[in-house]
Scaffold this active site. Structure first.
Site, PDB file in Angstrom:
ATOM      1  N   TYR A 149       0.856  -1.191   0.000  1.00  0.00           N
ATOM      2  CA  TYR A 149       0.000   0.000   0.000  1.00  0.00           C
ATOM      3  C   TYR A 149       0.890   1.239   0.000  1.00  0.00           C
ATOM      4  O   TYR A 149       1.864   1.309   0.760  1.00  0.00           O
ATOM      5  CB  TYR A 149      -0.885  -0.009   1.246  1.00  0.00           C
ATOM      6  CG  TYR A 149      -1.848   1.156   1.350  1.00  0.00           C
ATOM      7  CD1 TYR A 149      -2.857   1.343   0.414  1.00  0.00           C
ATOM      8  CD2 TYR A 149      -1.751   2.079   2.405  1.00  0.00           C
ATOM      9  CE1 TYR A 149      -3.754   2.406   0.526  1.00  0.00           C
ATOM     10  CE2 TYR A 149      -2.644   3.133   2.519  1.00  0.00           C
ATOM     11  CZ  TYR A 149      -3.638   3.296   1.577  1.00  0.00           C
ATOM     12  OH  TYR A 149      -4.523   4.347   1.688  1.00  0.00           O
ATOM     13  N   ASP A 242       9.149   2.917   0.418  1.00  0.00           N
ATOM     14  CA  ASP A 242       8.037   3.466   1.186  1.00  0.00           C
ATOM     15  C   ASP A 242       8.229   3.028   2.636  1.00  0.00           C
ATOM     16  O   ASP A 242       7.857   1.924   3.029  1.00  0.00           O
ATOM     17  CB  ASP A 242       6.703   2.976   0.624  1.00  0.00           C
ATOM     18  CG  ASP A 242       5.529   3.607   1.351  1.00  0.00           C
ATOM     19  OD1 ASP A 242       5.746   4.154   2.455  1.00  0.00           O
ATOM     20  OD2 ASP A 242       4.406   3.542   0.823  1.00  0.00           O
ATOM     21  N   LYS A 270       3.667   8.190   9.518  1.00  0.00           N
ATOM     22  CA  LYS A 270       3.268   7.466  10.724  1.00  0.00           C
ATOM     23  C   LYS A 270       4.135   7.789  11.962  1.00  0.00           C
ATOM     24  O   LYS A 270       3.903   8.812  12.579  1.00  0.00           O
ATOM     25  CB  LYS A 270       3.174   5.984  10.414  1.00  0.00           C
ATOM     26  CG  LYS A 270       2.045   5.762   9.383  1.00  0.00           C
ATOM     27  CD  LYS A 270       1.550   4.351   9.209  1.00  0.00           C
ATOM     28  CE  LYS A 270       0.260   4.366   8.397  1.00  0.00           C
ATOM     29  NZ  LYS A 270       0.264   3.600   7.180  1.00  0.00           N
TER      30      LYS A 270
HETATM   31  C1  PLP Z   1      -0.212   4.201   5.813  1.00  0.00           C
HETATM   32  C2  PLP Z   1       0.667   4.043   4.630  1.00  0.00           C
HETATM   33  C3  PLP Z   1       0.685   4.982   3.587  1.00  0.00           C
HETATM   34  C4  PLP Z   1      -0.302   6.110   3.511  1.00  0.00           C
HETATM   35  O1  PLP Z   1      -0.126   7.039   4.520  1.00  0.00           O
HETATM   36  P1  PLP Z   1      -1.372   7.978   4.926  1.00  0.00           P
HETATM   37  O2  PLP Z   1      -0.769   8.925   5.907  1.00  0.00           O
HETATM   38  O3  PLP Z   1      -2.410   7.069   5.501  1.00  0.00           O
HETATM   39  O4  PLP Z   1      -1.843   8.635   3.679  1.00  0.00           O
HETATM   40  C5  PLP Z   1       1.634   4.844   2.596  1.00  0.00           C
HETATM   41  N1  PLP Z   1       2.499   3.828   2.600  1.00  0.00           N
HETATM   42  C6  PLP Z   1       2.509   2.894   3.571  1.00  0.00           C
HETATM   43  C7  PLP Z   1       3.526   1.806   3.543  1.00  0.00           C
HETATM   44  C8  PLP Z   1       1.580   2.957   4.606  1.00  0.00           C
HETATM   45  O5  PLP Z   1       1.555   2.000   5.526  1.00  0.00           O
END
Ligand code: PLP
Length: 438
Positions: A149, A242, A270
């Site tokens: 994601y 990411d 996060k």
């Molecule tokens: C949560 C997440 C996102 C998106 O971040 P948001 O702040 O929810 O838009 C992108 N990449 C990874 C790996 C994530 O876990």
């Protein structure tokens, strides 16, 4: 009516009200609890390893706000840094010294991060990094992995894991976006080669979660990240890590320093904001210089580098700098928990596989012992997961006051506030819940 009955009734009523004014009654699909057949949880307080719902019930929490609560919920140092900033103004809309300091400190600790830009969400960070990669390479295609994601940008909403797991491509995503996104199998370099071949030299970037967290916790196999680096080097595609989950959670420099593979661009989020909305993208200086106003690639934000979030980010780094043993403690706590869960599963004869890296962990309920031994290496293995059994286990844990992510394909998070007592409470609940689910 029993206390539990009144409690469930009150939650259901709140959900009904919510669902009249908000799609599904929640502001993010992962909060819906649909996968576990419960009404969505509604919280009014979170502190340390515990949360309290709107009707006064306390839970031991392993969701960790989906990753941000690395230091536990609402650590006093972060609350006071934010309050202090609030007294001076919530938002300036202009530059500020604290954001310079935070950028300096982050670039100093993450390998390959020469420059950084603060944004509000991981979604924004990923969308901008892709725009930047396309501008830098003059190519349009992107490779992502099934089950990974990267936020809800159109290009990434294809076999996207997390709240989108199991859903088909979202309607509203254009054919062009689908065409430009090539999906490969996680931990499978031959499939990556296939994607590169299909794209015929047009790949701008490979986006990857260096430890996958959005199909449950799936570690990279030895050589996988190195193999991606090598393929990007030979083709001129950019490698984008990411690290929205892994950044600072897996170590002081994130996954890139843990695995010794350097990406061209890195996404953070996060844990970085310690509970406030803060994300970032950054990387090689020559690439970041393409961003406006220094270069032509546009990205902006009214709330970008929000002073409250920056204050929280500085407090997070202060806490991490003051506690270099944090990561080994998180690792030990999570190891004890994982071993205890596997032992409890063996005793009850439920085929379970616990996968973890540092403080990221997932209990996969598999259909058979053979599948449990194999584990989950990619989204292709998701079919081996017994969703019903997981849902029963989740309900059993919830009824005992232990809150797990409400999906079989999410990662649970150990925080600095989780210790031996929390492990023991969780294992006691799990032994009972597993026996019920068996
Ligand atoms: C949560 C997440 C996102 C998106 O971040 P948001 O702040 O929810 O838009 C992108 N990449 C990874 C790996 C994530 O876990």
């Amino acid at each position: 009516m029993s206390v539990a009955g009144r409690h469930a009734g009150a939650l259901a009523k709140l959900f009904e009200r919510g669902a009249r004014v908000t799609p599904g009654g929640v502001h993010s699909p992962v909060r819906s609890f649909r996968a576990v057949g419960s009404p969505p949880m509604a919280l009014i307080e979170a502190r340390g390893a515990r949360v309290w719902d709107a009707y006064g019930r306390e839970y031991l929490d392993w969701i960790g706000a989906w990753g941000p609560a690395l230091l536990g919920h609402n650590p006093p140092a972060i609350a006071s840094a934010v309050t202090h900033q609030l007294e001076r103004g919530a938002l300036f809309g202009l530059a500020a010294p604290h954001e310079v300091e935070l950028a300096e400190r982050i670039t100093a600790r993450v390998p390959g991060l020469d420059m950084v830009r603060f944004v509000v969400s991981g979604t924004e960070a990923a969308m901008t990094a892709l725009r930047l990669a396309r501008a830098a390479t003059g190519r349009s295609a992107v490779v992502k992995f099934a089950g990974c994601y990267h936020g809800h940008g159109d290009a990434f909403l294809i076999r996207a894991g997390s709240g989108a797991a199991g859903a088909p491509e979202s309607p509203g995503v254009t054919e062009g976006a689908v065409r430009d996104t090539l999906v490969a199998r996680y931990n499978d370099l031959a499939d990556v080669d296939r994607a590169f071949h299909d794209a015929d030299g047009k790949i701008a970037a490979v986006f990857v979660e260096p430890v996958a967290g959005n199909m449950g916790c799936v570690p990279p196999e030895p050589g996988f990240l190195e193999g991606l680096r090598a393929r990007c080097d030979t083709t001129g595609a950019l490698l984008v890590f990411d690290e929205v989950i892994t950044g600072f959670r897996l170590g002081p420099g994130g996954a890139s320093s843990l695995f010794g593979v350097r990406a061209d661009l890195v996404l953070l989020g996060k844990a970085l904001g310690g509970g406030l909305p803060l994300a970032a993208y950054g990387g090689r200086r020559d690439l970041m210089r393409l961003i406006a106003p220094e270069g032509p690639v546009y990205q902006a934000g009214t709330f970008a580098a929000h002073p409250l979030s920056i204050a929280a980010g500085l407090a997070v780094l202060d806490a991490l700098d003051a506690d270099p043993q944090l990561w080994s403690r998180l690792d030990r706590t999570t190891e004890r928990l994982a071993q205890g869960l596997e032992a409890a599963a063996r005793e009850t004869g439920v085929p379970v596989r616990v996968q973890r890296v540092g403080s990221m962990w997932t209990v996969f309920f598999m259909w058979t012992v053979v599948l449990a031994e194999k584990g989950v290496r990619s989204w292709d293995d998701a079919g081996g997961v017994d969703r019903e059994k997981f849902a029963a286990f989740h309900r059993g844990m919830l009824s005992r006051g232990v809150l797990l992510p409400p999906s079989p394909f999410e990662t649970a998070f150990t925080s600095a506030s989780h210790g031996e007592p929390e492990v023991e409470i969780t294992l006691a609940a799990a032994r009972a819940a597993l026996a019920e689910a068996a």
